[in-house]
Motif scaffolding. Structure first.
Motif, PDB file in Angstrom:
ATOM      1  N   TYR A   1       0.759  -1.192  -0.151  1.00  0.00           N
ATOM      2  CA  TYR A   1       0.135  -0.138   0.083  1.00  0.00           C
ATOM      3  C   TYR A   1       0.859   1.389  -0.186  1.00  0.00           C
ATOM      4  CZ  TYR A   1      -3.592  -3.651   0.968  1.00  0.00           C
ATOM      5  OH  TYR A   1      -4.359  -4.692   0.606  1.00  0.00           O
ATOM      6  N   GLU A   2       0.768   2.065  -0.805  1.00  0.00           N
ATOM      7  CA  GLU A   2       1.657   3.351  -1.144  1.00  0.00           C
ATOM      8  C   GLU A   2       0.540   4.455  -0.764  1.00  0.00           C
ATOM      9  OE1 GLU A   2       2.666   3.447  -5.346  1.00  0.00           O
ATOM     10  OE2 GLU A   2       4.140   2.047  -4.988  1.00  0.00           O
ATOM     11  N   ILE A   3       0.995   5.287   0.230  1.00  0.00           N
ATOM     12  CA  ILE A   3       0.408   6.309   0.783  1.00  0.00           C
ATOM     13  C   ILE A   3       1.021   7.641   0.524  1.00  0.00           C
ATOM     14  CG2 ILE A   3      -0.681   7.256   2.823  1.00  0.00           C
ATOM     15  CD1 ILE A   3      -1.164   4.316   3.762  1.00  0.00           C
ATOM     16  N   GLN A   4       0.394   8.703   0.144  1.00  0.00           N
ATOM     17  CA  GLN A   4       0.762  10.157   0.042  1.00  0.00           C
ATOM     18  C   GLN A   4       0.571  10.802   0.978  1.00  0.00           C
ATOM     19  OE1 GLN A   4       0.292  10.948  -4.214  1.00  0.00           O
ATOM     20  NE2 GLN A   4       1.735   9.574  -4.876  1.00  0.00           N
ATOM     21  N   PHE A   5       1.239  11.772   1.773  1.00  0.00           N
ATOM     22  CA  PHE A   5       0.719  12.648   2.691  1.00  0.00           C
ATOM     23  C   PHE A   5       1.180  13.826   2.335  1.00  0.00           C
ATOM     24  CE2 PHE A   5       2.276   8.489   4.724  1.00  0.00           C
ATOM     25  CZ  PHE A   5       1.199   8.035   5.314  1.00  0.00           C
ATOM     26  N   THR A   6       0.541  14.885   3.038  1.00  0.00           N
ATOM     27  CA  THR A   6       0.664  16.242   3.055  1.00  0.00           C
ATOM     28  C   THR A   6       0.824  16.793   4.573  1.00  0.00           C
ATOM     29  OG1 THR A   6      -1.527  16.921   2.770  1.00  0.00           O
ATOM     30  CG2 THR A   6      -0.048  16.951   0.848  1.00  0.00           C
ATOM     31  N   ASN A   7       1.281  17.885   5.062  1.00  0.00           N
ATOM     32  CA  ASN A   7       1.003  18.339   6.143  1.00  0.00           C
ATOM     33  C   ASN A   7       0.719  19.867   6.181  1.00  0.00           C
ATOM     34  OD1 ASN A   7       3.354  20.034   5.579  1.00  0.00           O
ATOM     35  ND2 ASN A   7       4.791  18.832   7.249  1.00  0.00           N
ATOM     36  N   SER A   8       0.588  20.442   7.190  1.00  0.00           N
ATOM     37  CA  SER A   8       0.016  21.792   7.266  1.00  0.00           C
ATOM     38  C   SER A   8       0.845  22.949   6.658  1.00  0.00           C
ATOM     39  CB  SER A   8      -0.213  22.282   8.910  1.00  0.00           C
ATOM     40  OG  SER A   8       0.972  22.163   9.607  1.00  0.00           O
ATOM     41  N   GLU A   9       2.200  22.601   6.338  1.00  0.00           N
ATOM     42  CA  GLU A   9       2.969  23.211   5.485  1.00  0.00           C
ATOM     43  C   GLU A   9       3.062  22.932   4.418  1.00  0.00           C
ATOM     44  OE1 GLU A   9       6.905  22.919   7.904  1.00  0.00           O
ATOM     45  OE2 GLU A   9       5.866  23.735   9.677  1.00  0.00           O
ATOM     46  N   ASP A  10       2.045  22.164   3.635  1.00  0.00           N
ATOM     47  CA  ASP A  10       2.387  21.715   2.169  1.00  0.00           C
ATOM     48  C   ASP A  10       3.458  21.060   1.848  1.00  0.00           C
ATOM     49  OD1 ASP A  10      -0.301  22.605   1.595  1.00  0.00           O
ATOM     50  OD2 ASP A  10       0.306  24.616   1.024  1.00  0.00           O
ATOM     51  N   GLN A  11       3.948  20.207   3.033  1.00  0.00           N
ATOM     52  CA  GLN A  11       5.331  19.430   2.587  1.00  0.00           C
ATOM     53  C   GLN A  11       4.771  18.038   2.081  1.00  0.00           C
ATOM     54  OE1 GLN A  11       7.519  19.648   6.140  1.00  0.00           O
ATOM     55  NE2 GLN A  11       8.897  20.953   5.477  1.00  0.00           N
ATOM     56  N   GLN A  12       5.096  17.361   1.404  1.00  0.00           N
ATOM     57  CA  GLN A  12       4.773  15.983   0.705  1.00  0.00           C
ATOM     58  C   GLN A  12       5.409  14.832   1.541  1.00  0.00           C
ATOM     59  OE1 GLN A  12       2.419  15.614  -1.838  1.00  0.00           O
ATOM     60  NE2 GLN A  12       2.017  17.903  -1.456  1.00  0.00           N
ATOM     61  N   ALA A  13       5.100  13.836   1.491  1.00  0.00           N
ATOM     62  CA  ALA A  13       5.874  12.766   1.945  1.00  0.00           C
ATOM     63  C   ALA A  13       5.315  11.234   1.368  1.00  0.00           C
ATOM     64  CB  ALA A  13       5.785  12.641   3.444  1.00  0.00           C
ATOM     65  N   PHE A  14       5.953  10.216   1.375  1.00  0.00           N
ATOM     66  CA  PHE A  14       5.350   9.253   0.816  1.00  0.00           C
ATOM     67  C   PHE A  14       5.790   7.805   1.748  1.00  0.00           C
ATOM     68  CE2 PHE A  14       6.991   5.467  -1.719  1.00  0.00           C
ATOM     69  CZ  PHE A  14       5.642   5.030  -2.294  1.00  0.00           C
ATOM     70  N   ALA A  15       4.968   7.088   1.664  1.00  0.00           N
ATOM     71  CA  ALA A  15       5.207   5.786   2.428  1.00  0.00           C
ATOM     72  C   ALA A  15       4.502   4.556   2.043  1.00  0.00           C
ATOM     73  CB  ALA A  15       4.767   5.992   3.909  1.00  0.00           C
ATOM     74  N   ARG A  16       5.248   3.337   2.033  1.00  0.00           N
ATOM     75  CA  ARG A  16       4.688   2.143   1.300  1.00  0.00           C
ATOM     76  C   ARG A  16       4.705   1.104   2.762  1.00  0.00           C
ATOM     77  NH1 ARG A  16       8.040   0.824  -2.909  1.00  0.00           N
ATOM     78  NH2 ARG A  16       6.691   2.192  -4.110  1.00  0.00           N
ATOM     79  N   PHE A  17       3.540   0.243   2.856  1.00  0.00           N
ATOM     80  CA  PHE A  17       3.340  -0.420   3.927  1.00  0.00           C
ATOM     81  C   PHE A  17       3.007  -1.933   3.270  1.00  0.00           C
ATOM     82  CE2 PHE A  17       2.304   3.747   5.188  1.00  0.00           C
ATOM     83  CZ  PHE A  17       2.585   3.855   6.350  1.00  0.00           C
ATOM     84  N   ASN A  18       3.270  -2.927   4.014  1.00  0.00           N
ATOM     85  CA  ASN A  18       2.872  -4.256   3.690  1.00  0.00           C
ATOM     86  C   ASN A  18       1.724  -4.502   4.196  1.00  0.00           C
ATOM     87  OD1 ASN A  18       3.603  -5.157   6.264  1.00  0.00           O
ATOM     88  ND2 ASN A  18       5.217  -6.105   5.504  1.00  0.00           N
ATOM     89  N   GLU A  19       0.977  -5.698   4.100  1.00  0.00           N
ATOM     90  CA  GLU A  19      -0.531  -5.549   4.826  1.00  0.00           C
ATOM     91  C   GLU A  19      -0.527  -5.940   6.181  1.00  0.00           C
ATOM     92  OE1 GLU A  19      -1.758  -9.371   2.545  1.00  0.00           O
ATOM     93  OE2 GLU A  19      -2.651  -8.237   1.160  1.00  0.00           O
ATOM     94  N   ASP A  20       0.429  -6.191   6.997  1.00  0.00           N
ATOM     95  CA  ASP A  20       0.596  -6.217   8.324  1.00  0.00           C
ATOM     96  C   ASP A  20       0.981  -4.904   8.905  1.00  0.00           C
ATOM     97  OD1 ASP A  20       3.317  -6.107   8.065  1.00  0.00           O
ATOM     98  OD2 ASP A  20       3.773  -7.896   8.767  1.00  0.00           O
TER      99      ASP A  20
END
Length: 115
Positions: free
Chosen positions: A89-108
């Motif tokens: 699962y790939e998830i793209q994030f933003t924060n209150s300062e409009d910074q971008q982040a990305f993380a990849r998770f497995n099913e567990d």
């Protein structure tokens, strides 16, 4: 006359070298595009609610509290991969300062990569 001959040879050499480098660059770009297209065909956009419970629990951790989930993708294993391969699962994030982040998770819920 020798100078003209040497100059012409140098120009021809650099022209051929430049053409060869261009051809290699074009070939590399084509391969990258094909790889990206095959990866995109395995990606499916889903909602945060469709994430496995373990991933949702991981997102409740303090490390993610300042981040808002922007986009979520389920990435299915490539065809022909091992039978035990599971979706990530790939998830793209933003924060209150409009910074971008990305993380990849497995099913567990384990983080595989994060930026």
């Amino acid at each position: 006359m020798k100078k003209v001959t040497v100059l012409a040879a140098a120009i021809a050499f650099f022209g051929v070298t430049s053409f060869s480098a261009n051809a290699q660059s074009t070939q590399a770009n084509t391969q990258q595009t094909q790889t990206a297209q095959s990866q995109d065909s395995n990606r499916e956009k889903i909602s945060k609610d469709q994430l496995p419970a373990a991933v949702q629990e991981t997102l409740k951790a303090e490390a993610y509290q300042a981040w808002e989930v922007k986009d979520v993708y389920k990435v299915k294993p490539a065809e022909g991969s091992a039978e035990t391969a599971k979706a990530t699962y790939e998830i793209q994030f933003t924060n209150s300062e409009d910074q971008q982040a990305f993380a990849r998770f497995n099913e567990d819920g384990t983080v595989i990569t994060g930026e």
